[in-house]
Write a protein that holds these residues in place. Structure first.
Motif, PDB file in Angstrom:
ATOM      1  N   LYS A 158       0.847  -1.197   0.000  1.00 37.89           N
ATOM      2  CA  LYS A 158       0.000   0.000   0.000  1.00 37.89           C
ATOM      3  C   LYS A 158       0.879   1.242   0.000  1.00 37.89           C
ATOM      4  O   LYS A 158       2.084   1.183   0.269  1.00 37.89           O
ATOM      5  N   THR A 159       0.261   2.367  -0.299  1.00 36.04           N
ATOM      6  CA  THR A 159       0.962   3.644  -0.226  1.00 36.04           C
ATOM      7  C   THR A 159       1.196   4.006   1.238  1.00 36.04           C
ATOM      8  O   THR A 159       0.282   3.929   2.056  1.00 36.04           O
ATOM      9  N   TRP A 168      10.387   3.009  -3.428  1.00 35.41           N
ATOM     10  CA  TRP A 168       9.771   3.618  -4.617  1.00 35.41           C
ATOM     11  C   TRP A 168      10.015   2.783  -5.871  1.00 35.41           C
ATOM     12  O   TRP A 168       9.832   3.262  -6.983  1.00 35.41           O
ATOM     13  N   THR A 212       6.580  -1.815  -9.273  1.00 38.21           N
ATOM     14  CA  THR A 212       5.421  -2.423  -8.619  1.00 38.21           C
ATOM     15  C   THR A 212       5.107  -3.807  -9.175  1.00 38.21           C
ATOM     16  O   THR A 212       4.089  -4.393  -8.842  1.00 38.21           O
ATOM     17  N   SER A 242       7.259   3.348  -8.529  1.00 39.35           N
ATOM     18  CA  SER A 242       6.175   4.118  -7.915  1.00 39.35           C
ATOM     19  C   SER A 242       6.638   5.556  -7.659  1.00 39.35           C
ATOM     20  O   SER A 242       7.758   5.782  -7.204  1.00 39.35           O
ATOM     21  N   LYS A 290       5.912   3.366  -1.122  1.00 36.05           N
ATOM     22  CA  LYS A 290       5.038   2.235  -0.841  1.00 36.05           C
ATOM     23  C   LYS A 290       5.648   1.363   0.237  1.00 36.05           C
ATOM     24  O   LYS A 290       6.864   1.392   0.465  1.00 36.05           O
ATOM     25  N   GLU A 291       4.804   0.578   0.898  1.00 37.60           N
ATOM     26  CA  GLU A 291       5.281  -0.342   1.922  1.00 37.60           C
ATOM     27  C   GLU A 291       4.477  -1.633   1.829  1.00 37.60           C
ATOM     28  O   GLU A 291       3.337  -1.631   1.364  1.00 37.60           O
ATOM     29  N   GLU A 342       3.360 -10.511  -3.321  1.00 42.04           N
ATOM     30  CA  GLU A 342       3.663  -9.270  -2.616  1.00 42.04           C
ATOM     31  C   GLU A 342       5.090  -9.354  -2.101  1.00 42.04           C
ATOM     32  O   GLU A 342       5.563 -10.420  -1.716  1.00 42.04           O
TER      33      GLU A 342
END
Length: 245
Positions: free
Chosen positions: A25-26, A142, A145, A152, A156-157, A191
């Motif tokens: 997610k951001t 960053w 993705t 990105s 993001k994490e 992920e």
């Protein structure tokens, strides 16, 4: 982008393609004020963390023939945010035993940051601290993705879990050193880290424990292959010596 020579093997990892976040997610803007974007001519190449106002910790393979710029206080690296600091690297300290492959893949960058509410340092783990397998950790950056996808713009994490060393060794065989490395897996499919987050942190219990090192060359979203990080506490004495230097 260059790859290590063994990256041509079918299941070999690559370190020379810097790595990113798949899924996840951001991040909340500026919630990780120690995060660093290392850039070449305005383009993100690697992640890193600010461990003192004058030192960034990252991966040795992030060094290029062109000078890196340290970008701090960023959330959206494509915008000229007022919180951002863009600082040149004064000196590169690659680990002296790093030979362009997988071992000793760690580097310190001498720089000169101004600490404020957007730019803060993060502490490092104790030299011999043990981290139990299967605890929840976070990777951030960053980078790309997904395979062949762009990086990105915003930080993001993603949540991952530490894997047992035996599992890492079973999958990566000679590429994995349990002394120097740790690896992670995700409960969810596809992920984790991908190209563009090399040098970024693995945070467990709010403490950086690892520096992103490599994923599978032919597909960072291959869930059979855990993602590998250099183990920060293995390098504690070297880090201390360089910063005292």
């Amino acid at each position: 982008k260059p790859q290590t020579s063994i990256a041509n093997c079918r299941n070999a990892p690559t370190t020379h393609q810097p790595s990113g976040i798949v899924g996840g997610k951001t991040a909340k803007p500026h919630s990780r004020p120690y995060m660093v974007s290392l850039q070449v001519q305005g383009h993100h190449r690697c992640g890193g963390i600010l461990i003192r106002n004058d030192f960034v910790l990252t991966s040795a393979h992030c060094k290029t023939e062109q000078d890196l710029t340290v970008v701090l206080g960023a959330h959206n690296i494509k915008k000229q945010e007022k919180s951002q600091q863009r600082i040149p690297v004064e000196k590169y300290h690659q680990h002296p035993k790093y030979k362009g492959q997988f071992l000793y893949d760690i580097m310190l960058l001498k720089t000169n940051a101004t600490l404020n509410k957007y730019v803060k340092t993060v502490g490092l783990p104790k030299k011999n601290g043990k981290i139990p397998a299967n605890i929840k950790c976070y990777a951030a950056g960053w980078g790309q993705t997904g395979p062949n996808k762009p990086g990105s713009d915003v930080l993001k994490e993603v949540m991952v879990k530490l894997q047992f060393d035996q599992e890492c060794s079973h999958k990566w065989q000679n590429y994995f050193s349990s002394d120097q490395m740790m690896c992670v897996h995700s409960d969810k499919r596809k992920e984790g880290i991908c190209q563009g987050d090399s040098g970024g942190p693995l945070l467990c219990r709010k403490m950086p424990q690892g520096i992103s090192a490599y994923t599978k060359a032919s597909g960072c979203d291959d869930t059979k292959y855990p993602h590998v990080f250099m183990k920060i506490n293995f390098f504690s004495q070297w880090i201390k010596n360089v910063m005292q230097g």
